[in-house]
Design a protein around this motif. Structure first.
Motif, PDB file in Angstrom:
ATOM      1  N   ASP A   1       1.717  12.189  -9.418  1.00  0.00           N
ATOM      2  CA  ASP A   1       1.048  13.493  -9.288  1.00  0.00           C
ATOM      3  C   ASP A   1       2.064  14.633  -9.270  1.00  0.00           C
ATOM      4  OD1 ASP A   1      -1.394  12.212  -9.189  1.00  0.00           O
ATOM      5  OD2 ASP A   1      -1.663  12.471  -7.024  1.00  0.00           O
ATOM      6  N   LEU A   2       3.180  14.426  -8.593  1.00  0.00           N
ATOM      7  CA  LEU A   2       4.227  15.450  -8.534  1.00  0.00           C
ATOM      8  C   LEU A   2       4.804  15.708  -9.928  1.00  0.00           C
ATOM      9  CD1 LEU A   2       6.091  17.364  -7.002  1.00  0.00           C
ATOM     10  CD2 LEU A   2       7.600  15.417  -6.587  1.00  0.00           C
ATOM     11  N   ARG A   3       5.053  14.636 -10.692  1.00  0.00           N
ATOM     12  CA  ARG A   3       5.562  14.812 -12.064  1.00  0.00           C
ATOM     13  C   ARG A   3       4.589  15.639 -12.897  1.00  0.00           C
ATOM     14  NH1 ARG A   3       7.591   9.400 -11.670  1.00  0.00           N
ATOM     15  NH2 ARG A   3       5.711   8.554 -12.573  1.00  0.00           N
ATOM     16  N   ALA A   4       3.300  15.316 -12.791  1.00  0.00           N
ATOM     17  CA  ALA A   4       2.290  16.055 -13.562  1.00  0.00           C
ATOM     18  C   ALA A   4       2.256  17.522 -13.141  1.00  0.00           C
ATOM     19  CB  ALA A   4       0.918  15.410 -13.370  1.00  0.00           C
ATOM     20  N   GLU A   5       2.356  17.773 -11.842  1.00  0.00           N
ATOM     21  CA  GLU A   5       2.335  19.159 -11.351  1.00  0.00           C
ATOM     22  C   GLU A   5       3.577  19.924 -11.811  1.00  0.00           C
ATOM     23  OE1 GLU A   5       0.857  22.543  -9.312  1.00  0.00           O
ATOM     24  OE2 GLU A   5      -0.066  20.755 -10.155  1.00  0.00           O
ATOM     25  N   LEU A   6       4.734  19.286 -11.792  1.00  0.00           N
ATOM     26  CA  LEU A   6       5.951  19.947 -12.265  1.00  0.00           C
ATOM     27  C   LEU A   6       5.862  20.267 -13.758  1.00  0.00           C
ATOM     28  CD1 LEU A   6       8.694  17.949 -10.336  1.00  0.00           C
ATOM     29  CD2 LEU A   6       8.105  20.365 -10.049  1.00  0.00           C
ATOM     30  N   GLN A   7       5.316  19.350 -14.542  1.00  0.00           N
ATOM     31  CA  GLN A   7       5.142  19.605 -15.972  1.00  0.00           C
ATOM     32  C   GLN A   7       4.183  20.765 -16.194  1.00  0.00           C
ATOM     33  OE1 GLN A   7       4.062  15.544 -16.979  1.00  0.00           O
ATOM     34  NE2 GLN A   7       5.897  15.345 -18.239  1.00  0.00           N
ATOM     35  N   ARG A   8       3.099  20.811 -15.425  1.00  0.00           N
ATOM     36  CA  ARG A   8       2.132  21.897 -15.558  1.00  0.00           C
ATOM     37  C   ARG A   8       2.770  23.245 -15.198  1.00  0.00           C
ATOM     38  NH1 ARG A   8      -0.629  25.236 -12.883  1.00  0.00           N
ATOM     39  NH2 ARG A   8      -0.019  24.507 -10.825  1.00  0.00           N
ATOM     40  N   LEU A   9       3.516  23.273 -14.102  1.00  0.00           N
ATOM     41  CA  LEU A   9       4.172  24.513 -13.680  1.00  0.00           C
ATOM     42  C   LEU A   9       5.191  24.987 -14.708  1.00  0.00           C
ATOM     43  CD1 LEU A   9       4.788  23.907  -9.874  1.00  0.00           C
ATOM     44  CD2 LEU A   9       3.382  25.694 -10.900  1.00  0.00           C
ATOM     45  N   GLN A  10       5.946  24.079 -15.265  1.00  0.00           N
ATOM     46  CA  GLN A  10       6.955  24.458 -16.254  1.00  0.00           C
ATOM     47  C   GLN A  10       6.285  25.021 -17.498  1.00  0.00           C
ATOM     48  OE1 GLN A  10       8.207  23.488 -19.439  1.00  0.00           O
ATOM     49  NE2 GLN A  10       9.811  25.011 -19.130  1.00  0.00           N
TER      50      GLN A  10
ATOM     51  N   CYS B   1       0.834  -1.205   0.000  1.00  0.00           N
ATOM     52  CA  CYS B   1       0.000   0.000   0.000  1.00  0.00           C
ATOM     53  C   CYS B   1       0.867   1.252   0.000  1.00  0.00           C
ATOM     54  CB  CYS B   1      -0.922   0.001   1.208  1.00  0.00           C
ATOM     55  SG  CYS B   1      -2.246  -1.218   1.114  1.00  0.00           S
ATOM     56  N   ARG B   2       1.935   1.232   0.799  1.00  0.00           N
ATOM     57  CA  ARG B   2       2.826   2.390   0.860  1.00  0.00           C
ATOM     58  C   ARG B   2       3.483   2.630  -0.492  1.00  0.00           C
ATOM     59  NH1 ARG B   2       7.112   0.894   3.979  1.00  0.00           N
ATOM     60  NH2 ARG B   2       8.483   0.974   2.213  1.00  0.00           N
ATOM     61  N   ARG B   3       3.951   1.549  -1.150  1.00  0.00           N
ATOM     62  CA  ARG B   3       4.581   1.707  -2.471  1.00  0.00           C
ATOM     63  C   ARG B   3       3.590   2.257  -3.485  1.00  0.00           C
ATOM     64  NH1 ARG B   3       6.936  -3.129  -0.937  1.00  0.00           N
ATOM     65  NH2 ARG B   3       5.462  -4.322  -2.165  1.00  0.00           N
ATOM     66  N   LYS B   4       2.352   1.766  -3.441  1.00  0.00           N
ATOM     67  CA  LYS B   4       1.332   2.234  -4.369  1.00  0.00           C
ATOM     68  C   LYS B   4       1.045   3.719  -4.133  1.00  0.00           C
ATOM     69  CE  LYS B   4      -3.235   1.110  -6.131  1.00  0.00           C
ATOM     70  NZ  LYS B   4      -4.381   0.217  -6.048  1.00  0.00           N
TER      71      LYS B   4
ATOM     72  N   PHE C   1       3.988   5.770  -5.360  1.00  0.00           N
ATOM     73  CA  PHE C   1       3.970   5.851  -6.821  1.00  0.00           C
ATOM     74  C   PHE C   1       2.954   6.894  -7.273  1.00  0.00           C
ATOM     75  CE2 PHE C   1       2.103   4.619 -10.879  1.00  0.00           C
ATOM     76  CZ  PHE C   1       3.222   4.642 -11.686  1.00  0.00           C
ATOM     77  N   ARG C   2       1.760   6.863  -6.683  1.00  0.00           N
ATOM     78  CA  ARG C   2       0.721   7.825  -7.070  1.00  0.00           C
ATOM     79  C   ARG C   2       1.136   9.249  -6.731  1.00  0.00           C
ATOM     80  NH1 ARG C   2      -4.409   5.009  -4.600  1.00  0.00           N
ATOM     81  NH2 ARG C   2      -5.268   7.100  -4.754  1.00  0.00           N
ATOM     82  N   LEU C   3       1.751   9.438  -5.572  1.00  0.00           N
ATOM     83  CA  LEU C   3       2.209  10.775  -5.194  1.00  0.00           C
ATOM     84  C   LEU C   3       3.301  11.268  -6.139  1.00  0.00           C
ATOM     85  CD1 LEU C   3       2.290  10.477  -1.307  1.00  0.00           C
ATOM     86  CD2 LEU C   3       0.706  11.832  -2.684  1.00  0.00           C
ATOM     87  N   ARG C   4       4.245  10.381  -6.482  1.00  0.00           N
ATOM     88  CA  ARG C   4       5.313  10.773  -7.401  1.00  0.00           C
ATOM     89  C   ARG C   4       4.755  11.080  -8.775  1.00  0.00           C
ATOM     90  NH1 ARG C   4      10.508   7.083  -6.157  1.00  0.00           N
ATOM     91  NH2 ARG C   4      10.857   7.625  -8.313  1.00  0.00           N
TER      92      ARG C   4
END
Length: 100
Positions: free
Chosen positions: A43-52, A32-35, A38-41
């Motif tokens: 989401d973070l990638r998507a947010e960084l792409q949006r900000l850039q 559960c922690r790994r899942k 993974f979901r948090l990472r």
């Protein structure tokens, strides 16, 4: 005279235990922690792409994760022991690695 810091009343030991109707093994909790990680990472990638894209600024992102590097970058610098070994687009780096 009152003591500082104030003490909280303690619950009996039997009340402090977490009780669940479903037993969870350490493997289940780890999965559960790994899942979640993974979901948090992701989401973070998507947010960084949006900000850039929104700010159109150059960003430097340091990672050891190949998926993150390839999905976030327009240019990648591959480093080994503090020295740059290759610079290129994600496609160039992936298809034509300078080192093994």
């Amino acid at each position: 005279m009152s003591s500082w810091p104030p003490t909280r009343p303690r619950l009996p030991a039997s009340s402090r235990r977490l009780r669940t109707s479903t037993p969870y093994s350490s493997e289940t909790i780890s999965a559960c922690r790994r899942k979640l990680e993974f979901r948090l990472r992701d989401d973070l990638r998507a947010e960084l792409q949006r900000l850039q894209a929104e700010t159109d600024i150059t960003m430097v992102y340091v990672t050891h994760d190949q998926t993150e590097a390839l999905s976030l970058s327009s240019r990648i610098a591959v480093m080994n022991q503090g020295k740059v070994e290759q610079i290129g687009t994600p496609t160039e780096i992936y298809n034509f690695p300078a080192t093994e």
